[in-house]
Motif scaffolding. Structure first.
Motif, PDB file in Angstrom:
ATOM      1  N   TRP A 230       0.824  -1.208   0.000  1.00 12.09           N
ATOM      2  CA  TRP A 230       0.000   0.000   0.000  1.00 12.09           C
ATOM      3  C   TRP A 230       0.864   1.267   0.000  1.00 12.09           C
ATOM      4  CZ3 TRP A 230      -4.506  -1.224   3.969  1.00 12.09           C
ATOM      5  CH2 TRP A 230      -5.415  -2.096   3.344  1.00 12.09           C
ATOM      6  N   GLY A 231       2.016   1.198   0.666  1.00 18.74           N
ATOM      7  CA  GLY A 231       2.925   2.341   0.665  1.00 18.74           C
ATOM      8  C   GLY A 231       3.458   2.640  -0.718  1.00 18.74           C
ATOM      9  N   ARG A 232       3.821   1.575  -1.453  1.00 13.26           N
ATOM     10  CA  ARG A 232       4.301   1.773  -2.830  1.00 13.26           C
ATOM     11  C   ARG A 232       3.207   2.339  -3.719  1.00 13.26           C
ATOM     12  NH1 ARG A 232       6.990  -3.210  -1.661  1.00 13.26           N
ATOM     13  NH2 ARG A 232       5.262  -4.377  -2.580  1.00 13.26           N
ATOM     14  N   GLU A 233       1.968   1.974  -3.396  1.00 12.06           N
ATOM     15  CA  GLU A 233       0.833   2.496  -4.171  1.00 12.06           C
ATOM     16  C   GLU A 233       0.356   3.850  -3.641  1.00 12.06           C
ATOM     17  OE1 GLU A 233      -0.497   0.970  -6.859  1.00 12.06           O
ATOM     18  OE2 GLU A 233       1.086  -0.554  -6.716  1.00 12.06           O
ATOM     19  N   ARG A 234       1.059   4.378  -2.628  1.00 10.01           N
ATOM     20  CA  ARG A 234       0.726   5.669  -2.006  1.00 10.01           C
ATOM     21  C   ARG A 234      -0.691   5.675  -1.406  1.00 10.01           C
ATOM     22  NH1 ARG A 234       4.736   9.153  -3.136  1.00 10.01           N
ATOM     23  NH2 ARG A 234       6.035   8.765  -4.976  1.00 10.01           N
ATOM     24  N   LEU A 235      -1.080   4.534  -0.842  1.00  7.87           N
ATOM     25  CA  LEU A 235      -2.378   4.434  -0.199  1.00  7.87           C
ATOM     26  C   LEU A 235      -2.284   4.686   1.302  1.00  7.87           C
ATOM     27  CD1 LEU A 235      -3.758   1.272  -2.060  1.00  7.87           C
ATOM     28  CD2 LEU A 235      -4.258   3.682  -2.533  1.00  7.87           C
ATOM     29  N   VAL A 236      -1.078   4.564   1.869  1.00  5.10           N
ATOM     30  CA  VAL A 236      -0.840   4.841   3.292  1.00  5.10           C
ATOM     31  C   VAL A 236       0.432   5.661   3.413  1.00  5.10           C
ATOM     32  CG1 VAL A 236      -2.046   2.793   4.173  1.00  5.10           C
ATOM     33  CG2 VAL A 236       0.389   2.651   3.599  1.00  5.10           C
ATOM     34  N   ALA A 237       0.526   6.409   4.514  1.00 10.01           N
ATOM     35  CA  ALA A 237       1.710   7.263   4.721  1.00 10.01           C
ATOM     36  C   ALA A 237       2.862   6.509   5.348  1.00 10.01           C
ATOM     37  CB  ALA A 237       1.328   8.459   5.600  1.00 10.01           C
ATOM     38  N   GLY A 238       2.559   5.467   6.127  1.00  3.87           N
ATOM     39  CA  GLY A 238       3.607   4.709   6.804  1.00  3.87           C
ATOM     40  C   GLY A 238       3.180   3.277   7.014  1.00  3.87           C
ATOM     41  N   ASN A 239       4.104   2.481   7.532  1.00  3.66           N
ATOM     42  CA  ASN A 239       3.834   1.070   7.782  1.00  3.66           C
ATOM     43  C   ASN A 239       3.762   0.834   9.285  1.00  3.66           C
ATOM     44  OD1 ASN A 239       3.796  -1.733   8.016  1.00  3.66           O
ATOM     45  ND2 ASN A 239       5.149  -2.035   6.255  1.00  3.66           N
ATOM     46  N   PRO A 240       2.575   0.655   9.851  1.00  5.23           N
ATOM     47  CA  PRO A 240       2.453   0.496  11.301  1.00  5.23           C
ATOM     48  C   PRO A 240       2.982  -0.840  11.816  1.00  5.23           C
ATOM     49  CG  PRO A 240       0.333   0.150  10.252  1.00  5.23           C
ATOM     50  CD  PRO A 240       1.269   0.620   9.174  1.00  5.23           C
ATOM     51  N   VAL A 241       3.315  -1.760  10.919  1.00  5.17           N
ATOM     52  CA  VAL A 241       3.796  -3.080  11.337  1.00  5.17           C
ATOM     53  C   VAL A 241       5.324  -3.122  11.373  1.00  5.17           C
ATOM     54  CG1 VAL A 241       3.432  -5.561  10.981  1.00  5.17           C
ATOM     55  CG2 VAL A 241       1.805  -3.941  10.049  1.00  5.17           C
ATOM     56  N   GLU A 242       5.967  -2.091  10.809  1.00  3.85           N
ATOM     57  CA  GLU A 242       7.407  -2.151  10.571  1.00  3.85           C
ATOM     58  C   GLU A 242       8.222  -2.459  11.822  1.00  3.85           C
ATOM     59  OE1 GLU A 242       9.734  -2.956   7.981  1.00  3.85           O
ATOM     60  OE2 GLU A 242       8.179  -1.707   7.094  1.00  3.85           O
ATOM     61  N   GLY A 243       7.855  -1.897  12.964  1.00  6.80           N
ATOM     62  CA  GLY A 243       8.666  -2.119  14.157  1.00  6.80           C
ATOM     63  C   GLY A 243       8.255  -3.303  14.997  1.00  6.80           C
ATOM     64  N   LEU A 244       7.209  -3.992  14.603  1.00  5.79           N
ATOM     65  CA  LEU A 244       6.705  -5.111  15.405  1.00  5.79           C
ATOM     66  C   LEU A 244       7.496  -6.380  15.120  1.00  5.79           C
ATOM     67  CD1 LEU A 244       2.832  -4.703  15.248  1.00  5.79           C
ATOM     68  CD2 LEU A 244       4.400  -3.976  17.025  1.00  5.79           C
ATOM     69  N   LYS A 245       7.823  -7.109  16.188  1.00  3.94           N
ATOM     70  CA  LYS A 245       8.544  -8.369  16.047  1.00  3.94           C
ATOM     71  C   LYS A 245       7.748  -9.471  16.727  1.00  3.94           C
ATOM     72  CE  LYS A 245      13.163  -6.321  15.883  1.00  3.94           C
ATOM     73  NZ  LYS A 245      14.510  -6.290  16.496  1.00  3.94           N
ATOM     74  N   PRO A 246       7.743 -10.661  16.117  1.00  2.41           N
ATOM     75  CA  PRO A 246       7.014 -11.774  16.737  1.00  2.41           C
ATOM     76  C   PRO A 246       7.767 -12.289  17.957  1.00  2.41           C
ATOM     77  CG  PRO A 246       8.217 -12.550  14.833  1.00  2.41           C
ATOM     78  CD  PRO A 246       8.394 -11.043  14.863  1.00  2.41           C
ATOM     79  N   PRO A 247       7.083 -12.964  18.878  1.00  3.74           N
ATOM     80  CA  PRO A 247       7.789 -13.587  20.002  1.00  3.74           C
ATOM     81  C   PRO A 247       8.756 -14.646  19.493  1.00  3.74           C
ATOM     82  CG  PRO A 247       5.513 -14.355  19.875  1.00  3.74           C
ATOM     83  CD  PRO A 247       5.636 -13.218  18.909  1.00  3.74           C
ATOM     84  N   LYS A 248       9.852 -14.806  20.197  1.00  5.59           N
ATOM     85  CA  LYS A 248      10.862 -15.771  19.766  1.00  5.59           C
ATOM     86  C   LYS A 248      10.344 -17.191  19.948  1.00  5.59           C
ATOM     87  CE  LYS A 248      15.072 -13.066  20.419  1.00  5.59           C
ATOM     88  NZ  LYS A 248      16.400 -13.018  21.072  1.00  5.59           N
ATOM     89  N   ALA A 249      10.552 -17.989  18.923  1.00  9.92           N
ATOM     90  CA  ALA A 249      10.132 -19.388  18.985  1.00  9.92           C
ATOM     91  C   ALA A 249      11.317 -20.244  19.419  1.00  9.92           C
ATOM     92  CB  ALA A 249       9.649 -19.856  17.610  1.00  9.92           C
ATOM     93  N   PRO A 250      11.068 -21.235  20.248  1.00 11.83           N
ATOM     94  CA  PRO A 250      12.159 -22.151  20.599  1.00 11.83           C
ATOM     95  C   PRO A 250      12.646 -22.872  19.352  1.00 11.83           C
ATOM     96  CG  PRO A 250      10.039 -23.019  21.316  1.00 11.83           C
ATOM     97  CD  PRO A 250       9.798 -21.624  20.857  1.00 11.83           C
TER      98      PRO A 250
END
Length: 326
Positions: A91-111
């Motif tokens: 969506w960012g490349r298509e200029r539909l959003v100003a930023g990526n709200p997921v960019e800084g999120l990291k999943p919990p570490k898996a064993p």
């Protein structure tokens, strides 16, 4: 905050999935996982009455927390976040959003769990079970043909390290439409792997013999004009689930302590080859891994094997009981 109309968002998600299908050429299984993850994203946003293009990082953190509360594992959350992140980037490349709200999120570490590989003797026992008496096949007239087919399947999975999708995608002959085929004269299997990447792997003598045995009787099952190398009793292309079922039956017939699945034979192929050769780069090429870090997990399996040999054989490996003072 009122939610935005659903239609533009639905169209934006559909366009992203089409991009993944056509331009990125993701596998059908991966596309299905992404579609499920994006449906979850829409449901979370609708529950909070948040318009997806306006979602902020705190919204995404809340939605991830809900996934954890529902018992979703670290790997599933990682796949979900990858789908969400990819959507907002698109969506960012298509200029539909100003930023990526997921960019800084990291999943919990898996064993980290090591892939399960069969010991060499159990792998050999499975190959011999495929060549010998087969499990009950229902129609006794088909039993010898099914035995030849199943023996060829296990020899190719273990002897070539094929993925299940690569195996069932094999065609009888090479053609422009074929996903994969085996050139018996050149002792080479040509397969279509992940990301639609082609690779060629050598086919060993035992697998070639099993292939010849299957080809000699394949016509008794295959429907006229069927392109698939491996067919079911109905004469059409064998499915991945059917292969899994047959492999589990063979593992029981071989008396193996654990159920064997197709990827376990791929792990066994890689582990045993690395134990014998020590050539990590060669194993990477044969498996079709884009990144050698993916292949390096087998070095840990190799070390475990060496540790067991050391413990069993070296006189200093095991602590001896102290002598009682006299």
């Amino acid at each position: 905050m009122p939610a935005a109309p659903a239609a533009p968002v639905d169209e934006g998600i559909a366009a992203f999935l089409q991009h993944l299908r056509v331009e990125r050429r993701l596998a059908a299984r991966t596309l299905a996982l992404y579609a499920d993850a994006l449906a979850t994203l829409q449901a979370q946003a609708a529950a909070d009455r948040v318009a997806l293009p306006s979602a902020q990082p705190h919204h995404l953190r809340r939605w991830v927390a809900r996934l954890r509360e529902r018992g979703l594992g670290p790997r599933s959350i990682a796949i979900t976040l990858a789908a969400w992140r990819g959507l907002y980037r698109h969506w960012g490349r298509e200029r539909l959003v100003a930023g990526n709200p997921v960019e800084g999120l990291k999943p919990p570490k898996a064993p980290q769990s090591l892939p399960k590989a069969l010991p060499v003797d159990q792998a050999v026992a499975l190959m011999e079970a495929g060549a010998g008496s087969a499990p009950q096949d229902g129609d006794s007239a088909c039993a010898p043909v099914l035995r030849a087919r199943d023996h060829c399947i296990v020899e190719l999975l273990y002897g070539c390290g094929l993925r299940i999708g690569e195996l069932v995608g094999l065609d009888l002959q090479a053609s422009a439409a074929a996903a994969g085929w085996i050139d018996a004269a050149d002792a080479t299997a040509h397969v279509l792997g992940k990301g639609s990447k082609r690779r060629s792997v050598p086919v060993g003598r035992a697998a070639l013999q099993a292939l010849a045995g299957w080809l000699a009787c394949r016509g008794q099952l295959a429907q006229a004009g069927e392109a698939a190398l491996f067919v079911s009793q109905r004469g059409t292309r064998l499915s991945a689930s059917q292969v899994r079922s047959r492999l589990q039956a063979l593992s029981l017939a071989a008396g193996l302590p654990a159920r064997v699945h197709p990827h376990m034979l791929r792990h066994s192929f890689a582990s045993h080859l690395l134990q014998s050769s020590g050539d990590l780069r060669a194993v990477q090429e044969l498996l079709g891994h884009a990144n050698i870090a993916t292949t390096q997990v087998y070095t840990k399996l190799d070390f475990q094997h060496l540790a067991k040999v050391y413990d069993a054989a070296h006189p200093r490996a095991r602590a001896k009981p102290a002598k009682t003072p006299t």
